[in-house]
Scaffold this motif. Structure first.
Motif, mmCIF file in Angstrom:
data_model
loop_
_atom_site.group_PDB
_atom_site.id
_atom_site.type_symbol
_atom_site.label_atom_id
_atom_site.label_comp_id
_atom_site.label_asym_id
_atom_site.label_seq_id
_atom_site.Cartn_x
_atom_site.Cartn_y
_atom_site.Cartn_z
ATOM 1 N N ASP A 183 1.080 -1.124 -0.170
ATOM 2 C CA ASP A 183 -0.483 -0.196 0.068
ATOM 3 C C ASP A 183 0.601 1.406 -0.024
ATOM 4 N N VAL A 184 2.214 1.272 0.169
ATOM 5 C CA VAL A 184 3.493 2.526 0.386
ATOM 6 C C VAL A 184 3.989 1.681 -0.314
ATOM 7 N N SER A 185 3.597 2.052 -2.396
ATOM 8 C CA SER A 185 5.362 1.670 -2.758
ATOM 9 C C SER A 185 5.971 2.121 -3.193
ATOM 10 N N LEU A 186 7.502 1.825 -3.695
ATOM 11 C CA LEU A 186 7.409 2.855 -4.642
ATOM 12 C C LEU A 186 7.701 2.807 -5.723
ATOM 13 N N SER A 187 8.379 4.284 -6.619
ATOM 14 C CA SER A 187 8.018 4.314 -7.788
ATOM 15 C C SER A 187 9.246 5.502 -8.682
ATOM 16 N N ASN A 188 10.233 5.517 -7.914
ATOM 17 C CA ASN A 188 11.296 6.423 -8.276
ATOM 18 C C ASN A 188 12.215 6.135 -7.355
ATOM 19 N N THR A 189 12.919 6.143 -8.578
ATOM 20 C CA THR A 189 14.688 5.535 -8.111
ATOM 21 C C THR A 189 15.738 6.058 -7.040
ATOM 22 N N VAL A 190 14.808 7.538 -5.834
ATOM 23 C CA VAL A 190 15.554 8.036 -4.717
ATOM 24 C C VAL A 190 14.684 6.832 -3.560
ATOM 25 N N GLU A 191 13.953 6.619 -3.852
ATOM 26 C CA GLU A 191 12.865 5.320 -2.967
ATOM 27 C C GLU A 191 13.347 3.572 -3.809
ATOM 28 N N TRP A 192 13.724 3.531 -4.162
ATOM 29 C CA TRP A 192 14.478 2.587 -4.925
ATOM 30 C C TRP A 192 15.471 2.135 -4.220
ATOM 31 N N VAL A 193 16.220 3.764 -4.332
ATOM 32 C CA VAL A 193 18.156 3.189 -3.557
ATOM 33 C C VAL A 193 16.995 2.870 -1.583
ATOM 34 N N ILE A 194 16.622 4.027 -1.297
ATOM 35 C CA ILE A 194 16.342 3.677 0.321
ATOM 36 C C ILE A 194 15.686 2.445 0.440
ATOM 37 N N SER A 195 14.969 2.284 -0.002
ATOM 38 C CA SER A 195 14.553 0.676 0.105
ATOM 39 C C SER A 195 16.021 -0.404 0.262
ATOM 40 N N ILE A 196 16.742 -0.011 -1.340
ATOM 41 C CA ILE A 196 17.746 -1.177 -1.382
ATOM 42 C C ILE A 196 18.761 -1.376 -0.153
ATOM 43 N N VAL A 197 19.313 -0.149 0.496
ATOM 44 C CA VAL A 197 20.321 0.412 1.255
ATOM 45 C C VAL A 197 19.307 -0.344 2.226
ATOM 46 N N TRP A 198 17.916 -0.059 2.995
ATOM 47 C CA TRP A 198 17.102 -0.342 4.148
ATOM 48 C C TRP A 198 17.637 -1.981 4.025
ATOM 49 N N ILE A 199 16.985 -2.678 3.116
ATOM 50 C CA ILE A 199 17.076 -4.276 3.004
ATOM 51 C C ILE A 199 18.158 -5.013 3.231
ATOM 52 N N CYS A 200 19.387 -4.005 2.598
ATOM 53 C CA CYS A 200 21.107 -5.409 2.646
ATOM 54 C C CYS A 200 21.428 -4.350 4.157
ATOM 55 N N LEU A 201 20.853 -3.776 5.105
ATOM 56 C CA LEU A 201 21.210 -2.960 6.068
ATOM 57 C C LEU A 201 20.889 -3.866 7.299
ATOM 58 N N LEU A 202 19.803 -4.385 6.484
ATOM 59 C CA LEU A 202 18.344 -5.723 7.217
ATOM 60 C C LEU A 202 18.997 -7.098 7.579
ATOM 61 N N TYR A 203 20.106 -7.531 5.979
ATOM 62 C CA TYR A 203 20.323 -8.695 5.839
ATOM 63 C C TYR A 203 21.764 -8.829 5.703
ATOM 64 N N THR A 204 22.473 -7.620 6.181
ATOM 65 C CA THR A 204 24.241 -7.683 6.374
ATOM 66 C C THR A 204 24.465 -7.705 7.309
ATOM 67 N N SER A 205 23.768 -7.084 8.239
ATOM 68 C CA SER A 205 24.002 -6.895 9.768
ATOM 69 C C SER A 205 23.525 -8.174 10.783
ATOM 70 N N PRO A 206 25.597 -8.452 11.348
ATOM 71 C CA PRO A 206 25.298 -9.274 11.897
ATOM 72 C C PRO A 206 24.404 -9.420 13.017
ATOM 73 N N SER A 207 23.765 -10.670 13.720
ATOM 74 C CA SER A 207 22.652 -11.185 14.923
ATOM 75 C C SER A 207 23.627 -11.077 15.682
ATOM 76 N N PRO A 208 22.767 -10.609 16.950
ATOM 77 C CA PRO A 208 22.461 -10.729 18.199
ATOM 78 C C PRO A 208 23.596 -12.173 19.008
ATOM 79 N N ARG A 209 23.959 -12.566 17.886
ATOM 80 C CA ARG A 209 24.590 -14.243 18.764
ATOM 81 C C ARG A 209 25.988 -13.867 18.208
ATOM 82 N N ASP A 210 26.031 -13.095 17.476
ATOM 83 C CA ASP A 210 27.336 -13.050 16.675
ATOM 84 C C ASP A 210 28.673 -11.871 17.526
ATOM 85 N N SER A 211 27.443 -10.957 18.183
ATOM 86 C CA SER A 211 28.652 -10.062 19.086
ATOM 87 C C SER A 211 28.531 -11.060 20.675
#
Length: 127
Positions: free
Chosen positions: A99-127
């Motif tokens: 319902d809140v969707s992406l439609s331009n380059t800036v929004e795509w970049v922010i979305s990609i960065v957010w997803i990459c931060l989520l899935y490349t950050s270390p898990s709490p067990r790694d620290s």
């Protein structure tokens, strides 16, 4: 309950107030870890929500931005913030209702960065 108080009235103040509160109330370490991770995620999602709103503001709320598409230009700041936070939470949980969707380059970049931060950050067990 998750904790039991040793004292009837626990006063928590000073630099290490959180640590003392945890020690004095005997909060289970698993619960305190859950609270800590939740607070960190809420704060990070707040930063992402602000960036998400800023992406539309930088583009002067053009018709192709998410704020315009969702008719939020004239909404109060709280509604705009909650919608931004909601988008970040959808992305965080990978629900993505759309319902809140992406439609331009800036929004795509922010979305990609957010997803990459989520899935490349270390898990709490790694620290």
């Amino acid at each position: 309950f998750f904790f039991s108080s040793r004292r009837r009235h626990t006063r928590c103040s000073g630099v290490s107030w959180a640590r003392r509160c945890v020690q004095e109330t005997e909060i289970d370490s698993g619960i305190s870890q859950l609270v800590k991770i939740s607070l960190i995620l809420f704060f990070i999602n707040h930063i992402v929500a602000c960036a998400w709103f800023y992406s539309a503001r930088v583009q002067d709320f053009a018709p192709h931005t998410w704020v315009s598409r969702n008719s939020l230009i004239d909404s109060d700041h709280f509604t705009q913030y909650v919608t931004s936070y909601y988008w970040g939470l959808q992305t965080l949980t990978t629900v993505g209702y759309g319902d809140v969707s992406l439609s331009n380059t800036v929004e795509w970049v922010i979305s990609i960065v957010w997803i990459c931060l989520l899935y490349t950050s270390p898990s709490p067990r790694d620290s």
